[in-house]
Design a protein around this motif. Structure first.
Motif, PDB file in Angstrom:
ATOM      1  N   ALA A  79       0.851  -1.188   0.000  1.00 36.01           N
ATOM      2  CA  ALA A  79       0.000   0.000   0.000  1.00 36.01           C
ATOM      3  C   ALA A  79       0.886   1.237   0.000  1.00 36.01           C
ATOM      4  N   ARG A  80       0.312   2.357  -0.407  1.00 35.15           N
ATOM      5  CA  ARG A  80       1.091   3.588  -0.511  1.00 35.15           C
ATOM      6  C   ARG A  80       0.479   4.698   0.342  1.00 35.15           C
ATOM      7  N   ARG A  81       1.359   5.590   0.771  1.00 34.62           N
ATOM      8  CA  ARG A  81       0.951   6.847   1.394  1.00 34.62           C
ATOM      9  C   ARG A  81       1.809   7.927   0.753  1.00 34.62           C
ATOM     10  N   GLY A  82       1.220   8.640  -0.198  1.00 31.46           N
ATOM     11  CA  GLY A  82       2.029   9.535  -1.015  1.00 31.46           C
ATOM     12  C   GLY A  82       2.970   8.707  -1.873  1.00 31.46           C
ATOM     13  N   ASP A  83       4.259   9.004  -1.782  1.00 29.38           N
ATOM     14  CA  ASP A  83       5.253   8.248  -2.543  1.00 29.38           C
ATOM     15  C   ASP A  83       5.846   7.092  -1.748  1.00 29.38           C
ATOM     16  N   ASP A  84       5.472   6.974  -0.477  1.00 27.55           N
ATOM     17  CA  ASP A  84       6.024   5.921   0.371  1.00 27.55           C
ATOM     18  C   ASP A  84       5.246   4.624   0.215  1.00 27.55           C
ATOM     19  N   LEU A  85       5.975   3.518   0.186  1.00 24.78           N
ATOM     20  CA  LEU A  85       5.383   2.193   0.101  1.00 24.78           C
ATOM     21  C   LEU A  85       5.396   1.541   1.473  1.00 24.78           C
ATOM     22  N   GLY A  86       4.358   0.784   1.783  1.00 23.33           N
ATOM     23  CA  GLY A  86       4.318   0.001   3.006  1.00 23.33           C
ATOM     24  C   GLY A  86       3.918  -1.432   2.702  1.00 23.33           C
ATOM     25  N   LEU A  87       4.423  -2.371   3.495  1.00 25.93           N
ATOM     26  CA  LEU A  87       4.062  -3.783   3.360  1.00 25.93           C
ATOM     27  C   LEU A  87       3.399  -4.230   4.658  1.00 25.93           C
ATOM     28  N   PHE A  88       2.188  -4.795   4.553  1.00 23.88           N
ATOM     29  CA  PHE A  88       1.388  -5.096   5.726  1.00 23.88           C
ATOM     30  C   PHE A  88       0.850  -6.524   5.664  1.00 23.88           C
ATOM     31  N   ILE A  89       0.772  -7.166   6.821  1.00 26.01           N
ATOM     32  CA  ILE A  89       0.134  -8.472   6.950  1.00 26.01           C
ATOM     33  C   ILE A  89      -1.353  -8.254   7.187  1.00 26.01           C
ATOM     34  N   VAL A  90      -2.180  -8.748   6.266  1.00 25.43           N
ATOM     35  CA  VAL A  90      -3.632  -8.588   6.374  1.00 25.43           C
ATOM     36  C   VAL A  90      -4.269  -9.969   6.436  1.00 25.43           C
ATOM     37  N   PRO A  91      -4.873 -10.360   7.558  1.00 27.41           N
ATOM     38  CA  PRO A  91      -5.553 -11.659   7.636  1.00 27.41           C
ATOM     39  C   PRO A  91      -6.693 -11.744   6.640  1.00 27.41           C
ATOM     40  N   ARG A  92      -6.929 -12.938   6.115  1.00 26.98           N
ATOM     41  CA  ARG A  92      -7.991 -13.117   5.123  1.00 26.98           C
ATOM     42  C   ARG A  92      -9.354 -12.742   5.680  1.00 26.98           C
ATOM     43  N   ASP A  93      -9.560 -12.947   6.989  1.00 24.75           N
ATOM     44  CA  ASP A  93     -10.862 -12.656   7.595  1.00 24.75           C
ATOM     45  C   ASP A  93     -10.919 -11.265   8.216  1.00 24.75           C
ATOM     46  N   ALA A  94     -10.001 -10.376   7.839  1.00 18.85           N
ATOM     47  CA  ALA A  94     -10.001  -9.022   8.394  1.00 18.85           C
ATOM     48  C   ALA A  94     -11.289  -8.301   8.030  1.00 18.85           C
ATOM     49  N   GLN A  95     -11.839  -7.566   8.992  1.00 16.53           N
ATOM     50  CA  GLN A  95     -13.052  -6.809   8.744  1.00 16.53           C
ATOM     51  C   GLN A  95     -12.782  -5.717   7.706  1.00 16.53           C
ATOM     52  N   GLY A  96     -13.626  -5.639   6.702  1.00 11.22           N
ATOM     53  CA  GLY A  96     -13.462  -4.649   5.653  1.00 11.22           C
ATOM     54  C   GLY A  96     -12.750  -5.173   4.423  1.00 11.22           C
TER      55      GLY A  96
END
Length: 379
Positions: free
Chosen positions: A161-178
């Motif tokens: 995912a990005r915030r402006g020009d910065d990239l981030g890498l995140f662990i997202v569970p398959r059953d995450a709300q949303g």
């Protein structure tokens, strides 16, 4: 590097050939293609028991601690068997990203589960507009990303995912709300693709693997490993397609003799052999170069992917030509490999993309002050 497999690597190759021939014959491939995820829990556990799910990871995380060359050996046999399901996305994509980006605790938590066969994962590349923002106790992710392999079979997604020009890498569970996961149409039904929609998905601070330059460097490393691994997998597919065509040329008779005795058919088979062996050399060198952090590793990866992308498609073309009209029928297995070839051709950049990248890397070498060129590529 040495131009041949070591005794240990050859044993590994033989073991993989025997395992996948027994546990994943083409009939099983066809069955899994018809399911929603192309994933079979029993097959996954058998692979974990053999150590395949931990081949790339250190022993401290429950893995075998083998190198990228050994991984390429296994992947070639998986490609030959047309292995369906989330192995590639789990080990070569998400797993490689966690190795490159995660801290010691994150690696212990996630890689141990993958190595033991307790978790499956995938990597969502920045193919859409997913954005992240700080939130209470962590981060909030919003947006949409496409072409995520095996997402419905994964226990978690490593999401870029990005915030402006910065990239981030995140662990997202398959059953995450949303989080909503939707199946996308795909040419290769052995490797399902999905759209991910994230609407205010909350990610804990501990589940941020990396951000900024560190995240980009980790993603580039993971993509390089996955691209080299994909080239090795494509070699296995070429090998099997060539074998099927040669077997048919020996058995099919016209004008009272096998069609393999006709020079035109022999030329087609010779072309397939040349393309397969050349791809194999390029793929194994790319794996070795990455493993040894060779100065030409990035170039080697692009050479392997560019050559294999064209070669796998051309091997499929020639095999179908050897079979004639029946090569296009559903009952013939060649078309299954041909679909994998076309899908793999586009994954992580096609031949044109990688030839351009090779040119840019050459310019960067000659002109060190030119703009850096990321390894990131779409599918």
């Amino acid at each position: 590097m040495q131009f041949g497999l070591t005794e240990t690597q050859q044993v590994l190759k033989n073991s993989a050939r025997e395992f996948f021939s027994a546990e994943c014959p083409i009939g099983e491939v066809r069955r899994l293609m018809e399911t929603d995820t192309a994933y079979d829990a029993a097959l996954w556990q058998k692979m974990a028991q053999q150590g395949w799910t931990g081949i790339l990871f250190a022993e401290e995380y429950g893995g075998l601690g083998l190198g990228l060359v050994e991984t390429a050996v296994a992947l070639e046999e998986m490609g030959r068997a047309l292995l369906p399901g989330p192995y590639f996305s789990t080990v070569l994509m998400a797993g490689a990203a966690i190795v490159a980006a995660g801290n010691a605790e994150q690696k212990r938590k996630h890689l141990s589960r993958i190595s033991m066969g307790e978790a499956r994962a995938t990597l969502a590349l920045p193919e859409g507009d997913v954005r992240f923002a700080p939130a209470a106790g962590g981060f909030s992710l919003d947006g949409r990303t496409l072409f995520v392999p095996d997402a419905a079979a994964a226990d978690f997604v490593v999401c870029a995912a990005r915030r402006g020009d910065d990239l981030g890498l995140f662990i997202v569970p398959r059953d995450a709300q949303g989080l909503t996961i939707r199946l996308m149409p795909a040419l290769d039904e052995t490797r399902k693709l999905y759209e991910l929609v994230l609407a205010g998905v909350h990610v804990a601070a501990d589940d941020c693997l990396a951000a900024g330059n560190a995240a980009q460097a980790a993603l580039d490393r993971a993509i390089a490993i996955a691209t080299a691994g994909l080239a090795a997998e494509m070699v296995g597919g070429m090998q099997r397609v060539m074998e099927i065509a040669v077997e048919y040329a020996k058995a099919r008779k016209q004008f009272g003799k096998p069609i393999g005795q006709f020079q035109a058919v022999q030329h087609l088979c010779a072309d397939m052999l040349l393309l397969t062996e050349s791809s194999r050399s390029a793929a194994y060198y790319a794996a070795w170069a990455l493993q040894e952090n060779s100065a030409d590793a990035a170039t080697a990866v692009s050479i392997a992917k560019a050559y294999a992308s064209d070669a796998y498609r051309e091997v499929g073309n020639r095999a179908i030509q050897v079979h004639g009209g029946m090569g296009f029928t559903w009952e013939n297995n060649v078309h299954l490999y041909y679909k994998r070839a076309k899908a793999s051709e586009l994954m992580f950049g096609d031949a044109a993309y990688h030839r351009e990248r090779i040119a840019r890397l050459a310019i960067d070498t000659l002109c060190p002050h030119s703009n850096n060129y990321s390894t990131s590529a779409g599918k």
